[in-house]
Design an enzyme around this catalytic site. Sequence first.
Site, short mmCIF file in Angstrom:
data_model
loop_
_atom_site.label_atom_id
_atom_site.label_comp_id
_atom_site.label_asym_id
_atom_site.label_seq_id
_atom_site.Cartn_x
_atom_site.Cartn_y
_atom_site.Cartn_z
N CYS A 64 0.92 -1.17 -0.18
CA CYS A 64 -0.12 0.13 -0.06
C CYS A 64 0.92 0.98 0.05
O CYS A 64 1.28 1.78 1.12
CB CYS A 64 -0.87 0.10 1.11
SG CYS A 64 -1.95 1.55 1.35
N CYS A 85 -0.46 4.05 2.14
CA CYS A 85 -0.22 3.97 3.50
C CYS A 85 1.24 4.28 3.83
O CYS A 85 1.67 4.91 4.88
CB CYS A 85 -0.36 2.57 4.06
SG CYS A 85 -2.02 1.79 3.26
N ASP A 86 2.17 3.77 3.13
CA ASP A 86 3.48 3.67 3.44
C ASP A 86 4.46 4.59 2.64
O ASP A 86 5.70 4.83 2.85
CB ASP A 86 4.01 2.30 3.62
CG ASP A 86 3.32 1.22 4.36
OD1 ASP A 86 2.66 1.92 5.49
OD2 ASP A 86 3.16 0.22 3.92
#
Length: 320
Positions: free
Chosen positions: A137, A140-141
């Site tokens: 992701c 997200c990261d």
Amino acid sequence: MSEDKHHRVMILGGGPAGYTAAIYAGRANMKPVVIQGMQPGGQLTITTDVDNFPGFENGVQGPELMEKMRAQAERFDTTMIFDAVTSTKLDKRPFEITCDSGDVYTCDALIIATGASARWLGIPAEKTLNGFGVSACATCDGFFFKGQDVAVIGGGDTAVEEAMFLTNFCSKVYLVHRRDELRAEKVMQDQMKANEKIVPVWDSVVEDILGEAGKGGVNAVKIRNVKTDEISDLPVTGVFIAIGHTPNTGIFDKQIDQDDAGYLLTKPDSTATNIPGVFAAGDVQDKTYRQAVTAAGTGCMVALEAERFLNEQEGDATRI
Ligand code: NDP
């Protein structure tokens, strides 16, 4: 079974399909109950710009869109439960749903909208280095890789979208694809080509991801050119796997007819499964379109069909 654990209709999954089903079921006075699972909002909560959902001329953020859908469902008397389903018993009605918390629910009609989850390549380093440079992701990261070089694996819309997103933070983004042609939409390919930070690496597969968990994390991805068999290391600190999804059907333990890939089978032009009273909508039964808007569309269909099913059942019961 206590009354608050039995419902006319329960919806498993809190993505566009589940929330749309809840909006329609709520408006039909069915008092739907949604078990949202571990990722309320579904896959759109880990994406950024959604530019193709009708009604938002300037696009909308994925989490914001899902928040609006959830609030809209709640406006129509939907109960949201934060829990994960661990098993189901669908061989007789009422259907039985067991959750991680130990709570057991029953329902007369079941709507399955559990979606699909990111797929992994299946190499051991994905697990050992997960959280240490390996991710599925970018949204997200990605922020953690500011100023660094990273690789995205895959050639579909997700891979290209993630690669473009990562250029917001990273110095260079390798897009490693096993063929020399992308599967992604033409418009996205054009955007990618115009982005100088993205370096395509064609005809290449990942052999290994190098690095040590907790000690600096990922430092390279070992790739093999499938045409020449040449092995090389790409020096990167992050590897984002974007190779598609697997339907979340494990909790049904093959009680419902599925295709070879595990997607639930529904009757033609319908959301009905092979079990009367069990319906499926969204990515869990759609491996072709897999769009938020198509998931929402089948979410509407599924609620209308569940309503018709319950009315027929309850009509029959009155006649007996
Ligand atoms: P796709 O299944 O479309 O693409 C998966 C990609 O990963 C393909 O390029 C495939 O290669 C590659 N791949 C699969 N398995 C492996 C493997 N074991 N090793 C190496 N490469 C592999 O998945 P996506 O997640 O990209 O997209 C899913 C759906 O969601 C699509 O319908 C897409 O249009 C949609 N989507 C739309 C977005 C948007 O409109 N903004 C954003 C994201 C997704 P190959 O091409 O050789 O098969």
